[in-house]
Design a protein around this motif. Sequence first.
Motif, short mmCIF file in Angstrom:
data_model
loop_
_atom_site.label_atom_id
_atom_site.label_comp_id
_atom_site.label_asym_id
_atom_site.label_seq_id
_atom_site.Cartn_x
_atom_site.Cartn_y
_atom_site.Cartn_z
N LEU A 171 0.83 -1.22 0.00
CA LEU A 171 0.00 0.00 0.00
C LEU A 171 0.86 1.26 0.00
O LEU A 171 0.45 2.31 -0.50
CB LEU A 171 -0.93 0.00 1.21
CG LEU A 171 -2.04 -1.04 1.22
CD1 LEU A 171 -2.87 -0.93 2.49
CD2 LEU A 171 -2.93 -0.92 0.00
N LEU A 223 -1.69 3.33 -2.03
CA LEU A 223 -2.57 4.45 -1.73
C LEU A 223 -1.79 5.76 -1.74
O LEU A 223 -0.63 5.80 -1.32
CB LEU A 223 -3.21 4.25 -0.35
CG LEU A 223 -4.12 3.03 -0.22
CD1 LEU A 223 -4.53 2.83 1.23
CD2 LEU A 223 -5.34 3.17 -1.11
N TYR A 270 -3.94 4.04 9.76
CA TYR A 270 -3.20 4.76 8.73
C TYR A 270 -4.09 5.82 8.08
O TYR A 270 -5.33 5.80 8.24
CB TYR A 270 -2.67 3.80 7.66
CG TYR A 270 -3.72 2.90 7.05
CD1 TYR A 270 -3.92 1.62 7.54
CD2 TYR A 270 -4.52 3.33 5.99
CE1 TYR A 270 -4.88 0.79 7.00
CE2 TYR A 270 -5.48 2.50 5.43
CZ TYR A 270 -5.65 1.24 5.94
OH TYR A 270 -6.61 0.42 5.40
N TYR A 279 -4.66 8.12 4.28
CA TYR A 279 -4.33 8.20 2.85
C TYR A 279 -5.25 9.24 2.23
O TYR A 279 -6.23 9.68 2.84
CB TYR A 279 -4.50 6.84 2.17
CG TYR A 279 -5.93 6.39 2.01
CD1 TYR A 279 -6.62 5.81 3.08
CD2 TYR A 279 -6.61 6.57 0.80
CE1 TYR A 279 -7.94 5.42 2.94
CE2 TYR A 279 -7.93 6.17 0.66
CZ TYR A 279 -8.59 5.60 1.73
OH TYR A 279 -9.89 5.22 1.60
N GLN A 280 -4.92 9.61 1.01
CA GLN A 280 -5.78 10.58 0.32
C GLN A 280 -6.82 9.82 -0.49
O GLN A 280 -6.49 9.05 -1.39
CB GLN A 280 -4.95 11.47 -0.61
CG GLN A 280 -5.77 12.57 -1.24
CD GLN A 280 -4.95 13.40 -2.21
OE1 GLN A 280 -3.84 13.80 -1.89
NE2 GLN A 280 -5.50 13.64 -3.40
N GLU A 309 -8.09 5.23 8.56
CA GLU A 309 -8.69 3.89 8.71
C GLU A 309 -8.02 3.16 9.86
O GLU A 309 -6.79 3.20 10.00
CB GLU A 309 -8.52 3.06 7.43
CG GLU A 309 -9.31 3.60 6.26
CD GLU A 309 -9.48 2.58 5.14
OE1 GLU A 309 -8.57 1.77 4.95
OE2 GLU A 309 -10.53 2.62 4.47
N ARG A 337 -7.57 -0.62 10.92
CA ARG A 337 -7.77 -1.94 10.30
C ARG A 337 -7.24 -3.03 11.21
O ARG A 337 -6.15 -2.92 11.78
CB ARG A 337 -7.06 -2.01 8.95
CG ARG A 337 -7.40 -3.26 8.15
CD ARG A 337 -6.68 -3.26 6.83
NE ARG A 337 -7.20 -2.32 5.86
CZ ARG A 337 -8.14 -2.60 4.95
NH1 ARG A 337 -8.67 -3.81 4.93
NH2 ARG A 337 -8.53 -1.70 4.09
N VAL A 348 -2.42 -1.85 -6.66
CA VAL A 348 -1.89 -3.12 -6.17
C VAL A 348 -2.85 -4.29 -6.39
O VAL A 348 -2.41 -5.41 -6.66
CB VAL A 348 -1.50 -3.04 -4.68
CG1 VAL A 348 -0.27 -2.20 -4.50
CG2 VAL A 348 -2.63 -2.53 -3.82
N TRP A 349 -4.14 -4.03 -6.30
CA TRP A 349 -5.11 -5.11 -6.45
C TRP A 349 -5.11 -5.62 -7.89
O TRP A 349 -5.13 -6.82 -8.13
CB TRP A 349 -6.51 -4.62 -6.04
CG TRP A 349 -6.52 -4.13 -4.64
CD1 TRP A 349 -6.71 -4.88 -3.53
CD2 TRP A 349 -6.23 -2.79 -4.18
NE1 TRP A 349 -6.60 -4.10 -2.40
CE2 TRP A 349 -6.31 -2.82 -2.76
CE3 TRP A 349 -5.95 -1.60 -4.81
CZ2 TRP A 349 -6.11 -1.68 -1.98
CZ3 TRP A 349 -5.75 -0.46 -4.03
CH2 TRP A 349 -5.83 -0.50 -2.64
N VAL A 395 -4.20 -8.44 -1.06
CA VAL A 395 -4.22 -7.19 -0.29
C VAL A 395 -5.68 -6.86 -0.01
O VAL A 395 -6.50 -6.83 -0.94
CB VAL A 395 -3.56 -6.05 -1.08
CG1 VAL A 395 -3.71 -4.72 -0.36
CG2 VAL A 395 -2.09 -6.36 -1.30
#
Lengths: 172, 438
Positions: A88, A94, A118, A120-121, A130, A132, B28-29, B407
């Motif tokens: 990520l 991300l 974390y 992210y935009q 988020e 997680r 990534v996915w 992921v």
Amino acid sequence: MLRVCILLLALALVLAPPVGAREFVFSDPNGLFQTVIPEEWVYQTQQSSRSLSVFYGPGTSNLAYFEVLEPVSYDSPLEYAEYIVSLLAGPGGLTDFTVEEGPDEFKLEGLPAVSLTYTYQAGNGEKQREARLLALIGDGRAVSITISDSVSAFDSTRAVLDTILAEWRWLI
Amino acid sequence: MDQFERSVGAGAVADLVKAYGGEYHLPVWEKQWVDAVFERLVQVTARKDVLTYSLTVLNSMEANAFALPGGFIFITRGLLRELQGDSHRLAAVLGHELAHVELKHGINTVLRHLGLTVLVEMGMFWLDVASSEVVRMASATVLQLIRLGWGRDAEFEADLLGQELAYAAGFDPAGAVMLMDYLISIESDDHSVSIFSTHPASAERRSRMAGRVGQFWSKPVKNTENLPMKVAGNGRNSDPNPRMDFMGRFVVELVSGANGSLLKVYDKQLNQELNWLPDKNVLEAEWSPDGRYLAVVVEDMGRQSILLLDRYGRIAHDWRQFQGARASTLRWDPSGKRLAYVLNDGGNIKLIVGYVPDRVDVPLALGATITDLVWSDDGDELYFFDGRDWFEIHGPSQEPVVIVNPVPRVVERRSFFSPTVERDGNTIRLTRPQLTIP
């Protein structure tokens, strides 16, 4: 003045926690876990599938989602989380991905898990935060639990995670 | 020789990447999916032990793919977009490019072009220690030649081997034909689709590949275990009301009318009778297992067609047309992506499997009589009854793409009031997310 009052009233209604909020039981479609979700959180049929269950909260950018992941070859949720974080944070990950907390290991109802937070935009340009949780449940499967909201509103939404975890039950 | 080939390809990588906008980093996915398909194909190549195959996505909206000598495979993000997440079509593209390397089309073309073929015949050793100047020259030549393709015969060879690689890796060999149909259809409208500018005679290539799809199915063998009847007894073929759609809303019935048989539809939700295709003589009707299409055989002035109607009774696809031939015994496979039917062409009885909604037809068997068809539950076998015995035909088995260590998705809220556009054949509907709690 009247406009300001109305605006403040509207804001208070939106931001105030629901009084005597009730919950409903949510059972994973795969029969792996069960928990409760606040009643005002709405299941999203179109974004959900057998492996992914998405709920929108009463705000404008908060959501909770649960995903079953397989096959997972890691024996340690920490290593799996570090692998995910590396992807990520890397190319194709991300935008402006930043880990704020964790990953920290813990036990979720007896199963090894990690938690991390974390930012992210998001696609709308806003910064999203988020929390997680990742738990390995055996047989090469993992469960991901996520609470997400804009950075400014995240703290109030995070309480939902406590509700979800307090009633968490594995069905395996 | 392999080392020389690798060096020549490696020497051209940077310039090729630069010419196509640099490397594009897929989300990534999507990257996990592309890599999983690519890795499965690499595992069935013959040269995987002597070459390191790599895949690079190019930041160009032109729909194209390339293979450099030595195992460097490239695909543009424009072509990936056109593939729309279809693993079989992606496997067709990558299989074709891998086949170029497997068959050494690139390096042989370069050597021929440079007049070095004789050196190849002298032995591998010389080329493995070839001077850097020879390698540099060969790499520059590769870049010039790659835009022209490796030649007509090489493209045909790569098509065939690519199809075999896709099949061996558990993908549908018909994916290559469907991909080609799609790209040809958009090529005339969109000049950024230039994959065939380096691939000549696309119609002939399409025809050759389509003609080979049947070879990936087995010959019919008599089934002595009564398996088809068990399948029919267990599966949806035993549905007490086979004319009802999967979601239980529409029941179809064929009734006699003045001009043949009419299609009557009863809508259980609205509790009313509908009259779809009121002016057509409808000979057969069969719902797809997912309720997406109602396949019907219609006859008009001696001409038969198989139409695919959407759930609103509108013609989504005028799928097949027959002049002087009669279609019957429609049977959907469990995925709803293939429709088997029997075609009586002047006494020649053919069993055909057609891909929906594509134009790919696979003729599987010829017989004097075929009176019934049954698919196995996994769609890998098709059984037919010739009036006395059941026969079975094994199709190419298709393995789903498995992404190891996926992921987790990062989900974002959709705008609450934005309608969602759903396309179903020719029908476009605007819908809102449902707000129901399960």
